[in-house]
Design a protein around this motif. Structure first.
Motif, mmCIF file in Angstrom:
data_model
loop_
_atom_site.group_PDB
_atom_site.id
_atom_site.type_symbol
_atom_site.label_atom_id
_atom_site.label_comp_id
_atom_site.label_asym_id
_atom_site.label_seq_id
_atom_site.Cartn_x
_atom_site.Cartn_y
_atom_site.Cartn_z
ATOM 1 N N LYS A 20 3.723 9.597 6.459
ATOM 2 C CA LYS A 20 3.584 10.947 5.906
ATOM 3 C C LYS A 20 3.059 10.885 4.475
ATOM 4 C CE LYS A 20 7.448 12.662 8.700
ATOM 5 N NZ LYS A 20 8.777 13.332 8.680
ATOM 6 N N PRO A 21 1.789 10.513 4.294
ATOM 7 C CA PRO A 21 1.241 10.428 2.929
ATOM 8 C C PRO A 21 1.086 11.805 2.293
ATOM 9 C CG PRO A 21 -0.477 10.078 4.553
ATOM 10 C CD PRO A 21 0.804 10.125 5.318
ATOM 11 N N ILE A 22 1.248 11.838 0.974
ATOM 12 C CA ILE A 22 1.070 13.045 0.180
ATOM 13 C C ILE A 22 -0.061 12.791 -0.810
ATOM 14 C CG2 ILE A 22 2.137 14.672 -1.412
ATOM 15 C CD1 ILE A 22 3.273 14.812 1.370
ATOM 16 N N SER A 32 -9.538 4.365 -16.839
ATOM 17 C CA SER A 32 -9.523 5.825 -16.784
ATOM 18 C C SER A 32 -8.303 6.332 -16.033
ATOM 19 C CB SER A 32 -10.792 6.354 -16.106
ATOM 20 O OG SER A 32 -11.944 5.919 -16.781
ATOM 21 N N SER A 33 -7.959 7.587 -16.294
ATOM 22 C CA SER A 33 -6.881 8.232 -15.558
ATOM 23 C C SER A 33 -7.342 8.515 -14.128
ATOM 24 C CB SER A 33 -6.472 9.541 -16.242
ATOM 25 O OG SER A 33 -6.026 9.297 -17.561
ATOM 26 N N ALA A 34 -6.391 8.561 -13.226
ATOM 27 C CA ALA A 34 -6.719 8.777 -11.819
ATOM 28 C C ALA A 34 -7.115 10.217 -11.557
ATOM 29 C CB ALA A 34 -5.528 8.386 -10.945
ATOM 30 N N HIS A 35 -8.107 10.400 -10.685
ATOM 31 C CA HIS A 35 -8.487 11.734 -10.222
ATOM 32 C C HIS A 35 -7.652 12.149 -9.016
ATOM 33 C CE1 HIS A 35 -12.745 12.226 -12.151
ATOM 34 N NE2 HIS A 35 -11.819 11.881 -13.023
ATOM 35 N N TYR A 36 -7.334 11.166 -8.154
ATOM 36 C CA TYR A 36 -6.493 11.419 -6.979
ATOM 37 C C TYR A 36 -5.431 10.326 -6.907
ATOM 38 C CZ TYR A 36 -10.418 14.367 -5.560
ATOM 39 O OH TYR A 36 -11.416 15.302 -5.531
ATOM 40 N N PHE A 37 -4.240 10.713 -6.487
ATOM 41 C CA PHE A 37 -3.145 9.761 -6.353
ATOM 42 C C PHE A 37 -2.486 9.994 -4.994
ATOM 43 C CE2 PHE A 37 0.903 7.689 -7.092
ATOM 44 C CZ PHE A 37 0.574 6.633 -7.926
ATOM 45 N N GLU A 45 0.622 8.976 -2.356
ATOM 46 C CA GLU A 45 1.938 8.385 -2.148
ATOM 47 C C GLU A 45 2.204 8.283 -0.645
ATOM 48 O OE1 GLU A 45 4.982 9.386 -5.646
ATOM 49 O OE2 GLU A 45 4.242 11.193 -4.651
ATOM 50 N N ASN A 46 2.566 7.087 -0.187
ATOM 51 C CA ASN A 46 2.828 6.857 1.230
ATOM 52 C C ASN A 46 3.973 5.853 1.349
ATOM 53 O OD1 ASN A 46 2.619 6.903 3.990
ATOM 54 N ND2 ASN A 46 0.808 5.604 4.085
ATOM 55 N N PRO A 47 5.231 6.336 1.314
ATOM 56 C CA PRO A 47 6.379 5.418 1.298
ATOM 57 C C PRO A 47 6.421 4.456 2.474
ATOM 58 C CG PRO A 47 7.055 7.656 0.753
ATOM 59 C CD PRO A 47 5.641 7.745 1.220
ATOM 60 N N VAL A 48 5.948 4.886 3.653
ATOM 61 C CA VAL A 48 5.945 4.012 4.830
ATOM 62 C C VAL A 48 4.506 3.882 5.314
ATOM 63 C CG1 VAL A 48 6.908 3.610 7.128
ATOM 64 C CG2 VAL A 48 8.230 4.872 5.424
ATOM 65 N N PRO A 49 3.754 2.895 4.815
ATOM 66 C CA PRO A 49 2.330 2.813 5.142
ATOM 67 C C PRO A 49 2.021 2.274 6.528
ATOM 68 C CG PRO A 49 2.952 1.002 3.705
ATOM 69 C CD PRO A 49 4.173 1.880 3.838
ATOM 70 N N HIS A 50 3.002 1.694 7.229
ATOM 71 C CA HIS A 50 2.716 1.084 8.525
ATOM 72 C C HIS A 50 3.841 1.429 9.493
ATOM 73 C CE1 HIS A 50 5.657 -2.166 7.627
ATOM 74 N NE2 HIS A 50 5.248 -1.966 6.408
ATOM 75 N N LYS A 51 4.000 0.647 10.521
ATOM 76 C CA LYS A 51 5.026 0.839 11.547
ATOM 77 C C LYS A 51 4.802 2.138 12.306
ATOM 78 C CE LYS A 51 7.452 -2.925 10.839
ATOM 79 N NZ LYS A 51 7.633 -3.959 11.869
ATOM 80 N N HIS A 52 5.861 2.946 12.474
ATOM 81 C CA HIS A 52 5.832 4.082 13.380
ATOM 82 C C HIS A 52 5.033 5.250 12.800
ATOM 83 C CE1 HIS A 52 8.851 1.840 15.564
ATOM 84 N NE2 HIS A 52 9.595 1.803 14.486
ATOM 85 N N HIS A 53 4.286 5.917 13.681
ATOM 86 C CA HIS A 53 3.449 7.020 13.221
ATOM 87 C C HIS A 53 4.280 8.215 12.780
ATOM 88 C CE1 HIS A 53 3.889 9.680 16.809
ATOM 89 N NE2 HIS A 53 4.175 8.547 17.395
ATOM 90 N N GLY A 54 5.504 8.363 13.308
ATOM 91 C CA GLY A 54 6.339 9.486 12.908
ATOM 92 C C GLY A 54 6.794 9.420 11.462
ATOM 93 N N SER A 55 6.827 8.221 10.888
ATOM 94 C CA SER A 55 7.250 8.051 9.501
ATOM 95 C C SER A 55 6.080 7.909 8.542
ATOM 96 C CB SER A 55 8.159 6.811 9.376
ATOM 97 O OG SER A 55 7.499 5.649 9.849
ATOM 98 N N GLY A 102 0.782 -1.222 0.000
ATOM 99 C CA GLY A 102 0.000 0.000 0.000
ATOM 100 C C GLY A 102 0.813 1.270 0.000
ATOM 101 N N ARG A 103 1.962 1.264 -0.659
ATOM 102 C CA ARG A 103 2.769 2.491 -0.707
ATOM 103 C C ARG A 103 2.170 3.530 -1.653
ATOM 104 N NH1 ARG A 103 6.729 -1.526 -0.852
ATOM 105 N NH2 ARG A 103 7.069 -1.240 -3.081
ATOM 106 N N LYS A 104 1.281 3.098 -2.550
ATOM 107 C CA LYS A 104 0.613 4.028 -3.458
ATOM 108 C C LYS A 104 -0.833 3.568 -3.657
ATOM 109 C CE LYS A 104 4.748 5.435 -6.038
ATOM 110 N NZ LYS A 104 5.388 5.537 -7.378
#
Length: 332
Positions: free
Chosen positions: A66-68, A47-52, A54-64, A36-38
């Protein structure tokens, strides 16, 4: 696969959507990469996406975590895609802070400029300590620019430790995501049921604003392959339908001291954060009077929907993550 297939009906106690107007937005939620990194929202498989997202670290620590959030398709292949949001969460997936608006891109650019300047200053200081001549940076340093786009803060909280209710507010209107109940027909009617789906209601009049139908076997279904970029492979998670009744406002700037602003709830949340020791990110970057090209209400509905679905998915594995972290700390 939708959870509302033959032999399943929605709970009759749930409010019915407006039958006179079709949903203004119907989007499919897909998982783009392993773990689930993207993720992306698109009207259909081709169809092309309306929203995309990005979440490089989807789990583990809450400090890391940082979805965009992006408006448009995969930014790697779509130059017109723009950033419209970012998010942070607490450790137990119970509280979320989402910064939404076209100004989030400018905020991220300012953070990048400040980071580049600090890095150049550290290098210059090290060269001075070792008696080396000053060396200009490879790229010219830029000053931070004024944020012109709109940036609003949406705070979403879980109502209870193990409930499926998440409440949040945007443009002075309060909403609540909650789970729906699906019952079997025949002899097991009213006895056997499932709670896969979600619904969004407006708290003021309990009007149904959006629904999310999650595929019961989405985690085990085959990936959809398009054979080329921007999204070569994706896996369907569910379907989001947004139906905003007439009279609902969007893109309205509500002053902090306005009658529709929940000042008491904000003060209460800040007191709770002080008591629990939760660190608040500086909110000076907010710009509620800025410009926003899209529909802020629809943007907030889609992105909070993804956040709730992701929270439910990740919380199932939280105990395993805690046990794994305890084992690592003990040298296991």
């Amino acid at each position: 696969m939708s959870a509302t297939g033959p032999g399943h009906v929605l709970n009759a106690s749930a409010p019915a959507p407006d039958q006179k107007s079709a949903p203004i937005t119907s989007l499919q939620l897909y998982r783009r990469l392993f773990q689930g990194r993207k993720h992306l929202f698109a009207p259909s498989d081709i169809s092309s996406a309306h929203y995309f997202i990005e979440n490089p670290v989807p789990h583990k620590h809450h400090g890391s975590w940082k979805p965009i959030f992006h408006r448009g398709d995969n930014p790697k292949y779509s130059p017109t895609t723009t950033v419209i949001g970012r998010a942070r969460r607490t450790a137990m997936w119970s509280s979320f802070r989402l910064w939404l608006g076209d100004g989030v891109r400018e905020v991220l650019e300012n953070e990048k400029r400040a980071k580049t300047k600090k890095k150049a200053a550290r290098k210059a200081k090290c060269r001075n300590i070792f008696g080396l001549k000053p060396k200009p940076p490879k790229e010219p340093l830029e000053e931070e620019q004024q944020v012109l786009g709109k940036v609003v803060l949406v705070e979403m909280r879980r109502k209870g430790l193990f409930t499926r209710k998440f409440e949040w507010e945007v443009d002075g209107v309060q909403y609540r995501w909650s789970g729906t109940r699906m019952f079997a027909t025949g002899p097991m009617k009213g006895v056997k049921g499932w709670t896969h789906d979600l619904k969004l209601v407006r708290k003021s009049d309990n009007a149904l604003i959006a629904t999310f139908e999650k595929g019961r076997w989405a985690s085990y279904s085959k990936s959809i392959r398009s054979g080329g970029p921007p999204n070569k492979k994706k896996q369907l998670i569910g379907k989001l339908q947004v139906n905003i009744p007439s009279g609902t406002t969007s893109n309205i700037t509500v002053p902090l001291n306005g009658p529709n602003h929940s000042a008491l709830s904000n003060i209460t949340s800040r007191i709770d954060d002080v008591i629990t020791g939760t660190h608040k990110t500086d909110d000076r970057e907010l710009n509620i009077h800025g410009s926003h090209a899209g529909n802020l209400t629809v943007d907030a509905i889609a992105l909070t929907c993804w956040t709730v679905v992701e929270a439910e998915h990740r919380l199932r594995y939280k105990i395993l993550d805690i046990l794994e972290e305890i084992g690592e700390s003990a040298g296991g």
